[in-house]
Design an enzyme around this catalytic site. Structure first.
Site, PDB file in Angstrom:
ATOM      1  N   GLY A   1       0.834  -1.187   0.000  1.00  0.00           N
ATOM      2  CA  GLY A   1       0.000   0.000   0.000  1.00  0.00           C
ATOM      3  C   GLY A   1       0.875   1.245   0.000  1.00  0.00           C
ATOM      4  O   GLY A   1       1.977   1.233   0.558  1.00  0.00           O
ATOM      5  N   CYS A   2       0.403   2.327  -0.634  1.00  0.00           N
ATOM      6  CA  CYS A   2       1.234   3.536  -0.695  1.00  0.00           C
ATOM      7  C   CYS A   2       1.427   4.147   0.689  1.00  0.00           C
ATOM      8  O   CYS A   2       2.527   4.595   1.042  1.00  0.00           O
ATOM      9  CB  CYS A   2       0.642   4.547  -1.671  1.00  0.00           C
ATOM     10  SG  CYS A   2      -1.083   4.978  -1.386  1.00  0.00           S
ATOM     11  N   ASN A   3       0.374   4.168   1.494  1.00  0.00           N
ATOM     12  CA  ASN A   3       0.512   4.651   2.865  1.00  0.00           C
ATOM     13  C   ASN A   3       1.443   3.748   3.669  1.00  0.00           C
ATOM     14  O   ASN A   3       2.285   4.223   4.450  1.00  0.00           O
ATOM     15  CB  ASN A   3      -0.853   4.700   3.559  1.00  0.00           C
ATOM     16  CG  ASN A   3      -1.790   5.723   2.955  1.00  0.00           C
ATOM     17  OD1 ASN A   3      -1.388   6.558   2.158  1.00  0.00           O
ATOM     18  ND2 ASN A   3      -3.059   5.651   3.314  1.00  0.00           N
ATOM     19  N   ALA A   4       1.270   2.444   3.471  1.00  0.00           N
ATOM     20  CA  ALA A   4       2.088   1.477   4.209  1.00  0.00           C
ATOM     21  C   ALA A   4       3.559   1.613   3.852  1.00  0.00           C
ATOM     22  O   ALA A   4       4.436   1.502   4.711  1.00  0.00           O
ATOM     23  CB  ALA A   4       1.601   0.061   3.934  1.00  0.00           C
TER      24      ALA A   4
ATOM     25  N   THR B   1       5.145   4.363   2.843  1.00  0.00           N
ATOM     26  CA  THR B   1       5.680   5.598   3.411  1.00  0.00           C
ATOM     27  C   THR B   1       6.003   5.413   4.886  1.00  0.00           C
ATOM     28  O   THR B   1       7.082   5.793   5.359  1.00  0.00           O
ATOM     29  CB  THR B   1       4.686   6.752   3.227  1.00  0.00           C
ATOM     30  OG1 THR B   1       4.164   6.739   1.899  1.00  0.00           O
ATOM     31  CG2 THR B   1       5.367   8.084   3.479  1.00  0.00           C
TER      32      THR B   1
END
Length: 342
Positions: free
Chosen positions: A148-151, A153
């Site tokens: 995931g992109c949030n994960a 980061t």
């Protein structure tokens, strides 16, 4: 030798980003593009910004001849990916950009996504696609699950610090601001310009965001015991970009030292001089991550801030970085373009 590439789900944002990046890749050629609702249309009609490229028309997945294709990027919605991938040829290398194969435990998948996994044997096979931490496993993998992109980061901030034991694992707060493209291209009322612009809102609050499953899995494995961070994402009126701030108990100078040592050899991750923080402007449209560390006014506390582009390093760029490894290519091929500014 040029590698033949298929992109399944090319009519979404991550599919278009894959096309944009691969168009200048020295060793990849796109030979098939699919889009179920857009089948039969040229990519130039679906995405006019790609009209300068000579691309195959969109088609249905069942119409793709996978003979001779070296690798497929699967940019399909969650739950759709697992149903499609389990029927693809077993000798085909695959990078999946959905959430379907990120969690190793079938029970964890059911907990966070609300239904049993339809391909648990592939779930066990998949390698987690955070390139800088799973490089050798990715190199040997047939199926890689993009993060995931949030994960991604949050992990670029926290993984080295957890591994080095320099922060209090029970006092980790992660605040994240994400651009609207992270929600995908489907029409949603709350993403209309009139309802999104000039405002910011928290979402999936109180520990309900699905990327917490990735944080739980990865951080607990690193620490050797359960680690449950506090995490709140916010939707901001940006087209693309993520800015994450972690509030941590630890000596700021030591945290900076650990991050600098871990990433000094990584071409796509830049740890800024101590006391400097990044902006989403610094990485827009690129596969780079910028990380900054600042001391808090209270001794023994620190803030770590990271910026990346959610469509590139957070998704499609990361996928190409992983594909490069899987295909025996230069890991950075096609990915060293400068960020877009202003």
């Amino acid at each position: 030798m040029t590698k033949k590439i298929a992109i399944l789900g090319a009519s979404g944002y991550t599919g278009a980003e894959l096309v944009r990046l691969i168009s200048t890749h020295p060793d990849m050629e796109i030979t098939a593009l699919t889009g179920e609702r857009k089948a039969g249309l040229p990519m130039a009609q679906v995405f006019p910004f790609l009209r300068h490229l000579d691309l195959p028309d969109l088609c249905r997945i069942e119409d793709v001849d996978f003979a001779g294709i070296d690798l497929a990027f699967c940019a399909l919605p969650h739950a759709t990916s697992q149903a499609v991938i389990k029927d693809l040829p077993r000798d085909l290398k695959i990078v999946d950009l959905s959430a379907d194969f990120r969690l190793r435990d079938p029970a964890a998948y059911e907990q966070w996504y609300g239904k049993p996994h339809a391909a648990p044997e592939l779930q066990r096979e998949a390698v987690y696609g955070l390139t800088e931490f799973y490089r050798e496993q990715i190199r040997a993998a047939r199926l890689v699950a993009g993060t995931g992109c949030n994960a991604a980061t949050g992990q670029y901030i926290l993984r080295p610090l957890i591994e080095a034991g320099v922060i209090d694992l029970d006092r980790i707060i992660l605040d994240l601001k994400c651009g609207v493209s992270g929600a995908g291209r489907a029409l949603k009322e709350n993403l209309l310009h009139a309802e999104l612009s000039e405002g910011t809102q928290a979402y999936a609050v109180g520990g309900t965001h699905r990327h917490l499953g990735e944080f739980d899995q990865e951080f607990s494995a690193l620490a050797g015991r359960p680690v449950h961070i506090q995490f709140t994402p916010h939707l901001v009126p940006l087209n693309r970009g993520i800015l994450a701030t972690a509030w941590l108990d630890g000596e700021a100078a030591r945290l900076h030292e650990v991050l600098q040592a871990r990433y000094c050899a990584e071409s796509m991750i830049c740890v800024l001089p101590f006391g400097t923080t990044p902006s989403t402007h610094d990485v827009r449209g690129s596969n780079f991550v910028h990380i900054g560390v600042v001391g808090d006014r209270v001794p023994g506390r620190a803030l770590v801030v990271a910026a990346l582009d959610n469509l590139c390093k957070g998704s499609s760029g990361q996928a190409i970085q992983n594909a490069n490894l899987m295909l025996g290519l230069d890991e950075a091929a096609g990915l060293m373009g400068a960020p877009l500014f202003p």
